[in-house]
Scaffold this active site. Structure first.
Site, PDB file in Angstrom:
ATOM      1  N   ASP A  14       0.810  -1.216   0.000  1.00 20.06           N
ATOM      2  CA  ASP A  14       0.000   0.000   0.000  1.00 20.06           C
ATOM      3  C   ASP A  14       0.846   1.269   0.000  1.00 20.06           C
ATOM      4  OD1 ASP A  14      -2.199  -1.736   0.193  1.00 20.06           O
ATOM      5  OD2 ASP A  14      -2.029  -1.763   2.375  1.00 20.06           O
ATOM      6  N   HIS A  42      -4.843  -1.671  -5.566  1.00 21.76           N
ATOM      7  CA  HIS A  42      -4.065  -0.531  -6.067  1.00 21.76           C
ATOM      8  C   HIS A  42      -5.024   0.601  -6.432  1.00 21.76           C
ATOM      9  CE1 HIS A  42      -0.490  -3.344  -7.259  1.00 21.76           C
ATOM     10  NE2 HIS A  42      -0.803  -3.393  -5.985  1.00 21.76           N
TER      11      HIS A  42
HETATM   12  P1  GDP Z   1      -0.766   0.310  -3.528  1.00 23.68           P
HETATM   13  O1  GDP Z   1      -1.334  -0.967  -3.051  1.00 23.68           O
HETATM   14  O2  GDP Z   1       0.703   0.397  -3.321  1.00 23.68           O
HETATM   15  O3  GDP Z   1      -1.157   0.652  -4.941  1.00 23.68           O
HETATM   16  O4  GDP Z   1      -1.390   1.456  -2.604  1.00 23.68           O
HETATM   17  P2  GDP Z   1      -2.939   1.594  -2.165  1.00 23.68           P
HETATM   18  O5  GDP Z   1      -3.695   2.129  -3.302  1.00 23.68           O
HETATM   19  O6  GDP Z   1      -3.440   0.349  -1.518  1.00 23.68           O
HETATM   20  O7  GDP Z   1      -2.810   2.637  -0.984  1.00 23.68           O
HETATM   21  C1  GDP Z   1      -2.284   3.908  -1.182  1.00 23.68           C
HETATM   22  C2  GDP Z   1      -3.354   4.938  -0.764  1.00 23.68           C
HETATM   23  O8  GDP Z   1      -2.770   6.210  -0.688  1.00 23.68           O
HETATM   24  C3  GDP Z   1      -4.481   5.068  -1.763  1.00 23.68           C
HETATM   25  O9  GDP Z   1      -5.659   5.398  -1.083  1.00 23.68           O
HETATM   26  C4  GDP Z   1      -4.022   6.228  -2.649  1.00 23.68           C
HETATM   27  O10 GDP Z   1      -5.095   6.912  -3.282  1.00 23.68           O
HETATM   28  C5  GDP Z   1      -3.381   7.102  -1.624  1.00 23.68           C
HETATM   29  N1  GDP Z   1      -2.264   7.937  -2.082  1.00 23.68           N
HETATM   30  C6  GDP Z   1      -1.302   7.648  -2.990  1.00 23.68           C
HETATM   31  N2  GDP Z   1      -0.398   8.655  -3.025  1.00 23.68           N
HETATM   32  C7  GDP Z   1      -0.796   9.556  -2.116  1.00 23.68           C
HETATM   33  C8  GDP Z   1      -0.265  10.789  -1.648  1.00 23.68           C
HETATM   34  O11 GDP Z   1       0.792  11.242  -2.057  1.00 23.68           O
HETATM   35  N3  GDP Z   1      -0.962  11.442  -0.679  1.00 23.68           N
HETATM   36  C9  GDP Z   1      -2.124  10.984  -0.161  1.00 23.68           C
HETATM   37  N4  GDP Z   1      -2.725  11.689   0.783  1.00 23.68           N
HETATM   38  N5  GDP Z   1      -2.646   9.811  -0.561  1.00 23.68           N
HETATM   39  C10 GDP Z   1      -1.992   9.113  -1.520  1.00 23.68           C
HETATM   40  P1  IMO Z   2      -0.810  -4.204  -2.224  1.00 22.46           P
HETATM   41  O1  IMO Z   2      -0.434  -4.687  -3.595  1.00 22.46           O
HETATM   42  C1  IMO Z   2      -0.863  -4.785   2.106  1.00 22.46           C
HETATM   43  C2  IMO Z   2      -0.566  -8.918   3.537  1.00 22.46           C
HETATM   44  C3  IMO Z   2      -1.836  -9.348   4.243  1.00 22.46           C
HETATM   45  C4  IMO Z   2      -1.257 -10.356   5.226  1.00 22.46           C
HETATM   46  C5  IMO Z   2      -0.153 -11.021   4.406  1.00 22.46           C
HETATM   47  C6  IMO Z   2      -0.549 -12.352   3.794  1.00 22.46           C
HETATM   48  O2  IMO Z   2      -2.140  -3.538  -2.176  1.00 22.46           O
HETATM   49  O3  IMO Z   2       0.289  -3.407  -1.619  1.00 22.46           O
HETATM   50  P2  IMO Z   2      -2.226 -13.046   1.845  1.00 22.46           P
HETATM   51  O4  IMO Z   2      -3.707 -12.832   1.710  1.00 22.46           O
HETATM   52  O5  IMO Z   2      -1.430 -12.482   0.725  1.00 22.46           O
HETATM   53  O6  IMO Z   2      -1.875 -14.476   2.142  1.00 22.46           O
HETATM   54  O7  IMO Z   2      -1.825 -12.235   3.187  1.00 22.46           O
HETATM   55  O8  IMO Z   2       0.186 -10.111   3.399  1.00 22.46           O
HETATM   56  N1  IMO Z   2      -0.777  -8.363   2.188  1.00 22.46           N
HETATM   57  C7  IMO Z   2      -0.843  -7.051   1.914  1.00 22.46           C
HETATM   58  N2  IMO Z   2      -0.791  -5.978   2.717  1.00 22.46           N
HETATM   59  N3  IMO Z   2      -0.968  -4.614   0.779  1.00 22.46           N
HETATM   60  C8  IMO Z   2      -0.994  -5.681  -0.047  1.00 22.46           C
HETATM   61  O9  IMO Z   2      -0.982  -5.571  -1.398  1.00 22.46           O
HETATM   62  C9  IMO Z   2      -0.947  -6.974   0.517  1.00 22.46           C
HETATM   63  N4  IMO Z   2      -0.956  -8.223   0.005  1.00 22.46           N
HETATM   64  C10 IMO Z   2      -0.843  -9.058   1.036  1.00 22.46           C
HETATM   65  O10 IMO Z   2      -2.450  -8.273   4.909  1.00 22.46           O
HETATM   66  O11 IMO Z   2      -0.652  -9.695   6.314  1.00 22.46           O
HETATM   67 MG    MG Z   3      -2.826  -1.667  -1.732  1.00 22.15          MG
END
Ligand code: GDP
Ligand code: IMO
Ligand code: MG
Length: 437
Positions: A14, A42
């Site tokens: 994330d 994502h």
């Molecule tokens: P990913 O799994 O790595 O793609 O990340 P996620 O989408 O799960 O989580 C990142 C969160 O941060 C999302 O809600 C994005 O919209 C938000 N986000 C990304 N960049 C920024 C930033 O620079 N500032 C803020 N406030 N939010 C951001």
């Molecule tokens: P993105 O791509 C955050 C974590 C789960 C758990 C561990 C194992 O959005 O960054 P699983 O279901 O894969 O067997 O869970 O890995 N986990 C993540 N945490 N972002 C993710 O993906 C994750 N993918 C798996 O929370 O602790």
């Molecule tokens: Mg994510």
């Protein structure tokens, strides 16, 4: 050949990979997901409109851009169908989606087994992993044990599929109903119903299914560039993360070649994505977690609320901590990162003093290196450097518009990790990005 890029998470997921993949998609000819499954979430925000992608590459939002789900991904067809329907309902053209015939299918028994294992662990003497319960681990396990696996290409071959599912359904029913408790019906997998389900999935997705490795190799041969979209993150890597609190795939950049089916030497540039602080969902160590005192918890809550730190996939509140550069330095080295993208820097705006861990005390000894075992990391006590905070950054679009204290924070990251910062993100929207160097 133009340069390909691997986008990889340097912490516990994330970090904002989706936003950067969306940003870089325009500069590449194809985007490919190489690992993980619907455990990933994502987010991409375009002019205030938020998209959450789980299986489909974030590049799909660029009309006509080849968006490839590689062989290293495990696909839950129901999730995929929902995701496609959701995109269609919002007017997104998904005709450029391509799905590997070699990707593995997450079957109903994988999700049941994931749930049962977590329950089993929490009732016994072991800690649950805190999985997303999306069937990821059991599906990858079946891929490795082979006999019971179903691949996407199998969904298009009714005869052989029906034959294989006959024994698979019997075995899965025997295994899961023996540990699943009194509700035997919930763990009984009917052969005919399962074959029908698989064939329906095959019909739904057949237009997208092909040999994606061959397709990517052809693109590379024609001099095209590929953007590899890593899911999950380095500290969740099955070999190099905080085992056993990890996921079941090679999430680091090293997984991109086998997960996409291209030569390792063709991966190109590696861009490491990091948050300006730390978060983690699920179990396992998080050395800088803000939980030790009431003031820490209040700071953690403040960052959680401002950063909307609630899982894109499961909605679970994310655990929050100060930036841990010992972890980032480890990940950057392991992945061969040539550049960093520092995300969510705006979230720290308004905090008077910021702590950053640059080394640890472990078993009475100082170190700036980690051994990525859960028990080792759980004993590590962070040693912090304290920096002055900064105000609102959300309007900054150039390095020159950042306050000195924000630049000092980024300087510390570059100096400690030894890798230049390329992008700085100051808000979720595509526009809220600074090309830093
Ligand atoms: P990913 O799994 O790595 O793609 O990340 P996620 O989408 O799960 O989580 C990142 C969160 O941060 C999302 O809600 C994005 O919209 C938000 N986000 C990304 N960049 C920024 C930033 O620079 N500032 C803020 N406030 N939010 C951001
Ligand atoms: P993105 O791509 C955050 C974590 C789960 C758990 C561990 C194992 O959005 O960054 P699983 O279901 O894969 O067997 O869970 O890995 N986990 C993540 N945490 N972002 C993710 O993906 C994750 N993918 C798996 O929370 O602790
Ligand atoms: Mg994510």
């Amino acid at each position: 050949m133009s340069t390909s890029t691997v986008v990889v998470g340097l912490q516990w997921g994330d970090e904002g990979k989706g936003k950067i993949v969306d940003l870089l998609a325009d500069r590449h000819d194809a985007v490919v997901r190489y690992n993980g499954g619907a455990n990933a979430g994502h987010s991409v925000v375009i002019k205030g409109e938020r998209f959450a992608l789980h299986l489909i590459p974030s590049g799909i939002l660029h009309k006509g851009k080849a968006a490839v789900v590689g062989n290293g991904v495990v696909i839950d067809p129901d999730w995929l169908a929902r995701e496609l329907d959701g995109l269609h309902a919002r007017g997104v053209d998904t005709s450029s989606l391509v799905i590997s015939d070699r990707a593995h299918v997450v079957m109903p028994w994988h999700k049941a087994e994931d749930e049962l294992r977590e329950k089993w662990l929490s009732e016994g003497s072991l800690e649950p992993i805190g999985t997303t319960k999306r069937g990821i681990g059991p599906c990858y396990a079946d891929k490795a044990t082979r006999g019971c696996a179903v691949r996407v290409g199998d969904l298009l071959t009714p005869g052989p599929l029906a034959k294989r599912l006959e024994s698979i359904c019997r075995l899965k029913t025997a295994m899961l109903s023996s540990i699943g408790g009194p509700d035997k019906a919930a763990y009984t997998y009917d052969h005919k119903a399962t074959v029908d389900l698989c064939l329906a999935w095959g019909q739904r997705f057949k237009q997208y299914i092909q040999d994606t490795s061959a397709m990517l190799l052809d693109l590379q041969q024609a001099g095209k560039s590929i953007l590899f979209e890593g899911a999950n993150a380095t500290l969740l890597d099955v070999d190099h993360g905080t085992y056993p609190y990890v996921t079941s795939s090679t999430c680091s950049s090293q997984g991109a070649a086998p997960g996409a089916g291209v030569p390792a030497a063709s991966l190109g540039d590696v861009l490491g994505i990091m948050k300006a602080y730390s978060t983690r969902v699920g179990g396992g160590p998080l050395p800088t977690e803000l939980i030790a005192t009431e003031a820490d918890c209040a700071m953690g809550d403040r960052i959680r609320q401002k950063g909307r730190e609630f899982g894109t996939t499961t909605g679970r509140p994310r655990r929050v901590g100060w930036l841990d550069l010992v972890v980032v330095k480890y990940s950057a080295r392991l992945n061969g990162a040539k550049g960093l993208s520092v995300m969510l820097l705006d979230v720290l705006g308004g905090i008077e003093q910021l702590n950053v861990a640059t080394s640890y005390m472990i078993d009475g000894h100082p170190t700036d290196r980690i051994t990525p075992h859960a028990d080792w990391l759980a004993r590590a006590k962070p040693i912090y450097q304290t920096l002055p905070g900064f105000g609102d950054l959300t309007k900054a679009r150039k390095k020159s518009e950042l306050p000195r204290s924000a630049i000092a924070y980024l300087d510390l990251i570059e100096a400690t990790v030894g890798v230049p910062v390329r992008f700085v993100s100051v808000g979720p929207d595509r526009e809220q990005t600074i090309e830093y160097s």
